[in-house]
Design an enzyme around this catalytic site. Structure first.
Site, PDB file in Angstrom:
ATOM      1  N   ARG A   1     -27.108 -60.754  29.546  1.00 53.48           N
ATOM      2  CA  ARG A   1     -28.065 -61.289  30.495  1.00 53.48           C
ATOM      3  C   ARG A   1     -27.409 -62.169  31.535  1.00 53.48           C
ATOM      4  O   ARG A   1     -28.088 -62.713  32.399  1.00 53.48           O
ATOM      5  CB  ARG A   1     -29.029 -62.164  29.709  1.00 53.48           C
ATOM      6  CG  ARG A   1     -30.439 -61.722  29.760  1.00 53.48           C
ATOM      7  CD  ARG A   1     -31.122 -62.673  28.815  1.00 53.48           C
ATOM      8  NE  ARG A   1     -32.513 -62.701  29.027  1.00 53.48           N
ATOM      9  CZ  ARG A   1     -33.367 -61.990  28.306  1.00 53.48           C
ATOM     10  NH1 ARG A   1     -32.956 -61.177  27.382  1.00 53.48           N
ATOM     11  NH2 ARG A   1     -34.638 -62.121  28.536  1.00 53.48           N
TER      12      ARG A   1
ATOM     13  N   ARG B   1     -47.027 -64.627  22.650  1.00 56.23           N
ATOM     14  CA  ARG B   1     -45.742 -65.332  22.623  1.00 56.23           C
ATOM     15  C   ARG B   1     -45.856 -66.623  23.424  1.00 56.23           C
ATOM     16  O   ARG B   1     -46.452 -66.641  24.486  1.00 56.23           O
ATOM     17  CB  ARG B   1     -44.642 -64.444  23.241  1.00 56.23           C
ATOM     18  CG  ARG B   1     -43.804 -63.716  22.215  1.00 56.23           C
ATOM     19  CD  ARG B   1     -42.893 -62.691  22.816  1.00 56.23           C
ATOM     20  NE  ARG B   1     -41.960 -63.179  23.825  1.00 56.23           N
ATOM     21  CZ  ARG B   1     -41.020 -62.416  24.386  1.00 56.23           C
ATOM     22  NH1 ARG B   1     -40.888 -61.151  24.020  1.00 56.23           N
ATOM     23  NH2 ARG B   1     -40.204 -62.902  25.287  1.00 56.23           N
TER      24      ARG B   1
ATOM     25  N   LYS C   1     -38.450 -53.206  28.336  1.00 54.33           N
ATOM     26  CA  LYS C   1     -37.241 -52.969  27.532  1.00 54.33           C
ATOM     27  C   LYS C   1     -37.580 -52.795  26.056  1.00 54.33           C
ATOM     28  O   LYS C   1     -37.161 -51.821  25.435  1.00 54.33           O
ATOM     29  CB  LYS C   1     -36.249 -54.146  27.680  1.00 54.33           C
ATOM     30  CG  LYS C   1     -35.797 -54.422  29.087  1.00 54.33           C
ATOM     31  CD  LYS C   1     -34.826 -55.588  29.142  1.00 54.33           C
ATOM     32  CE  LYS C   1     -35.413 -56.915  28.698  1.00 54.33           C
ATOM     33  NZ  LYS C   1     -36.492 -57.461  29.545  1.00 54.33           N
TER      34      LYS C   1
ATOM     35  N   ARG D   1     -49.614 -59.450  27.341  1.00 54.44           N
ATOM     36  CA  ARG D   1     -48.896 -58.937  26.162  1.00 54.44           C
ATOM     37  C   ARG D   1     -49.327 -59.689  24.908  1.00 54.44           C
ATOM     38  O   ARG D   1     -49.528 -60.891  24.922  1.00 54.44           O
ATOM     39  CB  ARG D   1     -47.387 -59.116  26.342  1.00 54.44           C
ATOM     40  CG  ARG D   1     -46.634 -58.758  25.043  1.00 54.44           C
ATOM     41  CD  ARG D   1     -45.166 -58.627  25.234  1.00 54.44           C
ATOM     42  NE  ARG D   1     -44.560 -59.835  25.749  1.00 54.44           N
ATOM     43  CZ  ARG D   1     -43.285 -59.903  26.148  1.00 54.44           C
ATOM     44  NH1 ARG D   1     -42.520 -58.839  26.066  1.00 54.44           N
ATOM     45  NH2 ARG D   1     -42.805 -61.035  26.616  1.00 54.44           N
TER      46      ARG D   1
END
Ligand code: AP5
Ligand code: MG
Length: 206
Positions: free
Chosen positions: A88, A152, A13, A122
């Site tokens: 969501r 993250r 996204k 990531r």
């Protein structure tokens, strides 16, 4: 054009949102990015959100609804916007319908088995938020702003699994919510970043 990007954690996204926002000159509104900025700045919202995000749960509906409602009132949203990661939950979608008119919802559809790899690999820039993947970018310095590349907190395998569970239980029902409104378009998210983008642009041309 008011657009929503739906998809599991790691579906792409954020990656696609940056490209769409750039091409169509509309603001990219990511509730995840806004919440992380609040955490970084130590705001009351950030303090509240951190505990939920760190365990892979959703931040309470009323908190994110308020954030998005205020954001959509800003002048740059007048000619369209792109929502990434909101809504969501079904209550968030119902609430959004009360203050916004959504034209199209892209569901980036992806094989859940590849998501753990995507997310654990990531890396993001701590300053500008640019997103990378270890398989294609090994530097520790951001190519966009020279900031530091970090992982993250919620991309640790344990938390990734919790996020996927949260997605299945709370977010997946939105696929039929928007299909019933005839504004849902499924996009195959298992292909390359460029191919996913091409498929989205193709639909937006129509
Ligand atoms: P958020 O930041 O929105 O996280 P998420 O939905 O879990 O999604 P991600 O950002 O992890 O994935 P993405 O789909 O953007 O993938 P990306 O493009 O980075 O939310 C974080 C947390 O905040 C939530 O868990 C929740 O607690 C809270 N929150 C946020 N919104 C909320 C709301 N509305 N209500 C309640 N709580 C909320 O790509 C992932 C990786 O894959 C990258 O490394 C990328 O380079 C790579 N990649 C992308 N596309 C491809 C491709 N086609 N091929 C190969 N690699 C690819
Ligand atoms: Mg994202």
């Amino acid at each position: 054009m008011n657009i929503i990007l739906l998809g599991a954690p790691g579906a792409g996204k954020g990656t696609q949102a940056v490209k769409i926002a750039e091409k169509y000159k509309i603001p990219h509104i990511s509730t995840g990015d806004i919440l992380r900025k609040n955490i970084k700045d130590g705001t009351p919202i950030g303090l509240k959100a951190k505990a939920y995000i760190d365990k892979g749960a959703l931040v309470p509906d009323e908190v994110v609804i308020e954030i998005v409602k205020n954001r959509l009132n800003e002048a740059d949203c007048k000619n369209g916007y792109l929502l990434d990661g909101f809504p969501r939950t079904v209550p968030q979608a119902v609430s959004l319908d009360e203050f916004a008119k959504i034209d199209i919802v892209f569901n980036i559809d992806i094989d859940l088995n590849i998501l753990v790899d995507r997310l654990s690999g990531r890396r993001v820039c701590a300053s500008c938020g640019a997103t990378y993947h270890v398989t294609s970018y090994s530097s520790e310095i951001c190519s966009q702003c020279n900031g530091n590349i970090i992982q993250r907190n919620d991309d640790m395998p344990e938390t990734v699994r919790a996020r996927l569970k949260t997605y299945t239980l709370q977010t997946q029902p939105l696929i039929s919510y928007y299909a019933d409104k005839n504004i849902l378009v499924n996009i195959d998210g298992n292909t390359s970043i460029d191919k996913v983008f091409e498929d989205i642009v193709e639909v937006l041309k129509r």
